[in-house]
Design a protein around this motif. Sequence first.
Motif, PDB file in Angstrom:
ATOM      1  N   TYR A 206       0.819  -1.207   0.000  1.00  9.38           N
ATOM      2  CA  TYR A 206       0.000   0.000   0.000  1.00  9.38           C
ATOM      3  C   TYR A 206       0.857   1.264   0.000  1.00  9.38           C
ATOM      4  CZ  TYR A 206      -3.987   2.996   0.644  1.00  9.38           C
ATOM      5  OH  TYR A 206      -4.944   3.964   0.439  1.00  9.38           O
ATOM      6  N   GLY A 207       2.009   1.207   0.672  1.00 12.85           N
ATOM      7  CA  GLY A 207       2.940   2.341   0.629  1.00 12.85           C
ATOM      8  C   GLY A 207       3.375   2.631  -0.791  1.00 12.85           C
ATOM      9  N   GLU A 208       3.723   1.577  -1.533  1.00 11.19           N
ATOM     10  CA  GLU A 208       4.137   1.741  -2.933  1.00 11.19           C
ATOM     11  C   GLU A 208       2.962   2.183  -3.808  1.00 11.19           C
ATOM     12  OE1 GLU A 208       6.971   1.722  -4.452  1.00 11.19           O
ATOM     13  OE2 GLU A 208       8.295   0.959  -2.884  1.00 11.19           O
ATOM     14  N   GLN A 216      -0.662   5.497 -12.488  1.00  8.49           N
ATOM     15  CA  GLN A 216      -2.079   5.353 -12.810  1.00  8.49           C
ATOM     16  C   GLN A 216      -2.543   3.897 -12.816  1.00  8.49           C
ATOM     17  OE1 GLN A 216      -3.932   8.154 -13.127  1.00  8.49           O
ATOM     18  NE2 GLN A 216      -2.024   9.245 -12.705  1.00  8.49           N
ATOM     19  N   GLU A 217      -1.623   2.979 -12.566  1.00 12.15           N
ATOM     20  CA  GLU A 217      -1.968   1.551 -12.649  1.00 12.15           C
ATOM     21  C   GLU A 217      -2.998   1.170 -11.582  1.00 12.15           C
ATOM     22  OE1 GLU A 217       2.185   2.170 -14.208  1.00 12.15           O
ATOM     23  OE2 GLU A 217       1.170   2.664 -12.322  1.00 12.15           O
ATOM     24  N   LYS A 218      -3.953   0.342 -11.963  1.00 12.01           N
ATOM     25  CA  LYS A 218      -5.026  -0.077 -11.052  1.00 12.01           C
ATOM     26  C   LYS A 218      -4.917  -1.542 -10.641  1.00 12.01           C
ATOM     27  CE  LYS A 218      -7.240   3.864 -11.139  1.00 12.01           C
ATOM     28  NZ  LYS A 218      -7.268   4.720  -9.934  1.00 12.01           N
ATOM     29  N   ASN A 219      -4.153  -2.331 -11.407  1.00 17.95           N
ATOM     30  CA  ASN A 219      -3.991  -3.757 -11.105  1.00 17.95           C
ATOM     31  C   ASN A 219      -2.504  -4.057 -10.948  1.00 17.95           C
ATOM     32  OD1 ASN A 219      -6.887  -4.754 -11.510  1.00 17.95           O
ATOM     33  ND2 ASN A 219      -6.500  -3.642 -13.406  1.00 17.95           N
ATOM     34  N   VAL A 220      -2.099  -4.202  -9.690  1.00 18.32           N
ATOM     35  CA  VAL A 220      -0.673  -4.247  -9.363  1.00 18.32           C
ATOM     36  C   VAL A 220      -0.405  -5.364  -8.356  1.00 18.32           C
ATOM     37  CG1 VAL A 220       1.289  -2.904  -8.483  1.00 18.32           C
ATOM     38  CG2 VAL A 220      -0.583  -1.728  -9.657  1.00 18.32           C
ATOM     39  N   LEU A 221       0.725  -6.032  -8.513  1.00 19.75           N
ATOM     40  CA  LEU A 221       1.189  -7.021  -7.536  1.00 19.75           C
ATOM     41  C   LEU A 221       2.491  -6.516  -6.923  1.00 19.75           C
ATOM     42  CD1 LEU A 221       0.675 -10.350  -9.543  1.00 19.75           C
ATOM     43  CD2 LEU A 221      -0.918  -9.249  -7.945  1.00 19.75           C
ATOM     44  N   PHE A 222       2.596  -6.612  -5.607  1.00 21.35           N
ATOM     45  CA  PHE A 222       3.821  -6.256  -4.889  1.00 21.35           C
ATOM     46  C   PHE A 222       4.382  -7.519  -4.258  1.00 21.35           C
ATOM     47  CE2 PHE A 222       6.157  -5.261  -1.051  1.00 21.35           C
ATOM     48  CZ  PHE A 222       6.971  -4.196  -1.421  1.00 21.35           C
ATOM     49  N   ILE A 223       5.613  -7.879  -4.641  1.00 23.73           N
ATOM     50  CA  ILE A 223       6.249  -9.092  -4.097  1.00 23.73           C
ATOM     51  C   ILE A 223       7.270  -8.668  -3.037  1.00 23.73           C
ATOM     52  CG2 ILE A 223       7.343 -11.284  -4.663  1.00 23.73           C
ATOM     53  CD1 ILE A 223       4.897 -10.818  -6.371  1.00 23.73           C
ATOM     54  N   ASN A 224       7.059  -9.117  -1.806  1.00 24.29           N
ATOM     55  CA  ASN A 224       7.967  -8.808  -0.701  1.00 24.29           C
ATOM     56  C   ASN A 224       9.005  -9.923  -0.585  1.00 24.29           C
ATOM     57  OD1 ASN A 224       9.191  -7.958   1.643  1.00 24.29           O
ATOM     58  ND2 ASN A 224       7.481  -8.502   2.989  1.00 24.29           N
ATOM     59  N   LEU A 225      10.224  -9.623  -1.025  1.00 24.24           N
ATOM     60  CA  LEU A 225      11.303 -10.608  -1.050  1.00 24.24           C
ATOM     61  C   LEU A 225      12.200 -10.399   0.158  1.00 24.24           C
ATOM     62  CD1 LEU A 225      12.193 -10.206  -4.842  1.00 24.24           C
ATOM     63  CD2 LEU A 225      10.537 -11.759  -3.798  1.00 24.24           C
ATOM     64  N   ASP A 226      11.956 -11.151   1.191  1.00 26.48           N
ATOM     65  CA  ASP A 226      12.741 -11.001   2.415  1.00 26.48           C
ATOM     66  C   ASP A 226      13.163 -12.393   2.871  1.00 26.48           C
ATOM     67  OD1 ASP A 226      13.379 -10.030   5.335  1.00 26.48           O
ATOM     68  OD2 ASP A 226      12.876  -8.214   4.213  1.00 26.48           O
ATOM     69  N   HIS A 227      13.199 -12.637   4.186  1.00 23.63           N
ATOM     70  CA  HIS A 227      13.489 -13.994   4.653  1.00 23.63           C
ATOM     71  C   HIS A 227      12.427 -14.956   4.139  1.00 23.63           C
ATOM     72  CE1 HIS A 227      16.149 -11.801   7.420  1.00 23.63           C
ATOM     73  NE2 HIS A 227      16.820 -12.929   7.484  1.00 23.63           N
ATOM     74  N   ILE A 229       8.518 -14.897   1.657  1.00 24.76           N
ATOM     75  CA  ILE A 229       7.984 -14.259   0.451  1.00 24.76           C
ATOM     76  C   ILE A 229       6.540 -13.863   0.729  1.00 24.76           C
ATOM     77  CG2 ILE A 229       7.509 -14.488  -2.019  1.00 24.76           C
ATOM     78  CD1 ILE A 229       9.416 -16.918  -2.010  1.00 24.76           C
ATOM     79  N   GLY A 230       6.236 -12.579   0.531  1.00 28.35           N
ATOM     80  CA  GLY A 230       4.872 -12.097   0.732  1.00 28.35           C
ATOM     81  C   GLY A 230       4.333 -11.471  -0.538  1.00 28.35           C
ATOM     82  N   LEU A 231       3.034 -11.220  -0.548  1.00 24.62           N
ATOM     83  CA  LEU A 231       2.383 -10.657  -1.729  1.00 24.62           C
ATOM     84  C   LEU A 231       1.284  -9.688  -1.317  1.00 24.62           C
ATOM     85  CD1 LEU A 231       1.707 -10.701  -4.833  1.00 24.62           C
ATOM     86  CD2 LEU A 231       0.210 -12.646  -4.337  1.00 24.62           C
ATOM     87  N   GLY A 232       1.331  -8.493  -1.907  1.00 24.64           N
ATOM     88  CA  GLY A 232       0.244  -7.523  -1.761  1.00 24.64           C
ATOM     89  C   GLY A 232      -0.444  -7.371  -3.106  1.00 24.64           C
ATOM     90  N   ILE A 233      -1.772  -7.338  -3.111  1.00 27.03           N
ATOM     91  CA  ILE A 233      -2.540  -7.362  -4.355  1.00 27.03           C
ATOM     92  C   ILE A 233      -3.436  -6.125  -4.445  1.00 27.03           C
ATOM     93  CG2 ILE A 233      -4.194  -8.688  -5.741  1.00 27.03           C
ATOM     94  CD1 ILE A 233      -3.413 -11.136  -3.907  1.00 27.03           C
ATOM     95  N   LEU A 234      -3.313  -5.393  -5.539  1.00 26.17           N
ATOM     96  CA  LEU A 234      -4.194  -4.263  -5.815  1.00 26.17           C
ATOM     97  C   LEU A 234      -5.042  -4.622  -7.030  1.00 26.17           C
ATOM     98  CD1 LEU A 234      -4.540  -1.214  -4.787  1.00 26.17           C
ATOM     99  CD2 LEU A 234      -3.332  -0.603  -6.877  1.00 26.17           C
ATOM    100  N   ILE A 235      -6.367  -4.694  -6.847  1.00 27.70           N
ATOM    101  CA  ILE A 235      -7.278  -5.017  -7.939  1.00 27.70           C
ATOM    102  C   ILE A 235      -8.230  -3.842  -8.149  1.00 27.70           C
ATOM    103  CG2 ILE A 235      -9.119  -6.552  -8.737  1.00 27.70           C
ATOM    104  CD1 ILE A 235      -7.802  -8.814  -7.193  1.00 27.70           C
ATOM    105  N   ASN A 236      -8.221  -3.306  -9.350  1.00 28.17           N
ATOM    106  CA  ASN A 236      -9.066  -2.156  -9.684  1.00 28.17           C
ATOM    107  C   ASN A 236      -8.904  -1.030  -8.667  1.00 28.17           C
ATOM    108  OD1 ASN A 236     -10.873  -0.802 -11.337  1.00 28.17           O
ATOM    109  ND2 ASN A 236     -12.667  -1.522 -10.211  1.00 28.17           N
ATOM    110  N   GLY A 237      -7.656  -0.791  -8.264  1.00 31.38           N
ATOM    111  CA  GLY A 237      -7.355   0.313  -7.359  1.00 31.38           C
ATOM    112  C   GLY A 237      -7.604   0.048  -5.896  1.00 31.38           C
ATOM    113  N   GLN A 238      -8.033  -1.187  -5.543  1.00 31.45           N
ATOM    114  CA  GLN A 238      -8.331  -1.508  -4.147  1.00 31.45           C
ATOM    115  C   GLN A 238      -7.468  -2.664  -3.652  1.00 31.45           C
ATOM    116  OE1 GLN A 238     -10.672   0.193  -2.228  1.00 31.45           O
ATOM    117  NE2 GLN A 238     -10.825   1.571  -3.993  1.00 31.45           N
TER     118      GLN A 238
END
Length: 409
Positions: A206-208, A216-227, A229-238
């Motif tokens: 959400y920070g990114e 302007q992108e509305k459909n985005v995946l954020f991959i957290n590569l640390d110890h 692996i996590g995933l943040g999902i933005l679909i249609n801006g939410q």
Amino acid sequence: MGQPTFFEELNDENIGGVAYKNLNLKKKILAYFTQHNDATIADLARELNASTPKVTHLLNDLLQEGLVNDYGKIDSTGGRKPNIYGIAPDAGFFVGVEVKKFHINIGLLDFKRNLVKSMEKIPYELQNTAASLDELCSIISRFIDELSVPREKIMGMGVNLTGRINYATGYSYSFFHFNEEPLSKVIESKVGIRTFLENDSRAMAYGEFSSGTVNQEKNVLFINLDHGIGLGILINGQLYYGKSGFAGEFGHIPFFNNELICHCGKKGCLETEASGQALVRNFQAKLREGFSTVVMRKHKQPDQVTLDDIIQAANSDDTLAIELVAEIGEKLGKGIAVLINLFNPELVILGGSLSTTGDIIRLPIKSAINKYSLSLVNNDTQLMLSRLGEKAGVIGACLLVRNKLLSLA
């Protein structure tokens, strides 16, 4: 007794009647300002579907409390020039806390998304013990006590933890699940600031989404590569949470046919071979086999080598570190190719500590995506590195708290 302040009303669980309606309208006014920067009384009346006298009255309350500024007249096509109003940056503040495996990032954000103060990589070891929870609360309390901002102006605090978090109830099911009471309430009682809990990858995402790489992108995946692996999902801006807030467990896809037991208790998870902890395990095994690396100038034993050591070595052109990071990248890319085939996103952002190796990990990920995803699908997808880095989770935590507090109850 005088009229209660906005902050007092915000924290009053027994508020009702006209006061409750007025509080919600004030929250709507502040929420509008956070999205549109400034507005006239006519703009607000139209947006809130409220009368001009009502909006004027509520706006005067917010002006008197210093939550809103009057920025003077604006140019008009004719008649009286209306005044324009906007939120005061120091109207309220939010604390964001990102809890990592071996450190904490913490920061203070004002109402206009300015990071007023931040501290990164405060030494801390995340363990599932009462002592570790107490230490976390002590670090947070010290940070707050040393701020120049009065406590009453801190509207809320967001705490990011790895693992299964139910953001709606405030329960953590991976760490500090000792009490019947939600962890958010436990931390709130220890620190004295209204607290909300969030999954670390989702807060970083959400920070990114709000202040980083996303335009302007509305459909985005954020991959957290640390110890892990996590995933943040933005679909249609939410942000997408799933039923209980557990969506995004990308690292626990049963991807490999191996006998490696993941920390979740299952075998063959993506994390077992394509994460920071897998990189550390592989690197230490190579050292025991006699491979040379600059890392051993710092440590005597392979078991002493950390993920940060390997990342630093890779960024210093260490051959072993670069080769093993690239191997991790290739496996990650295969997993991300699955996500691209499923979600068809406009943008995939690589964040977390491993992303700081830059092209060393990005290029093998990109190569594997090209190899394993459908070309018609991945042609629409950009692959970028996090812009906010260590600040992503802190900023995300603060903005999510701001959103929760300004949304209608």
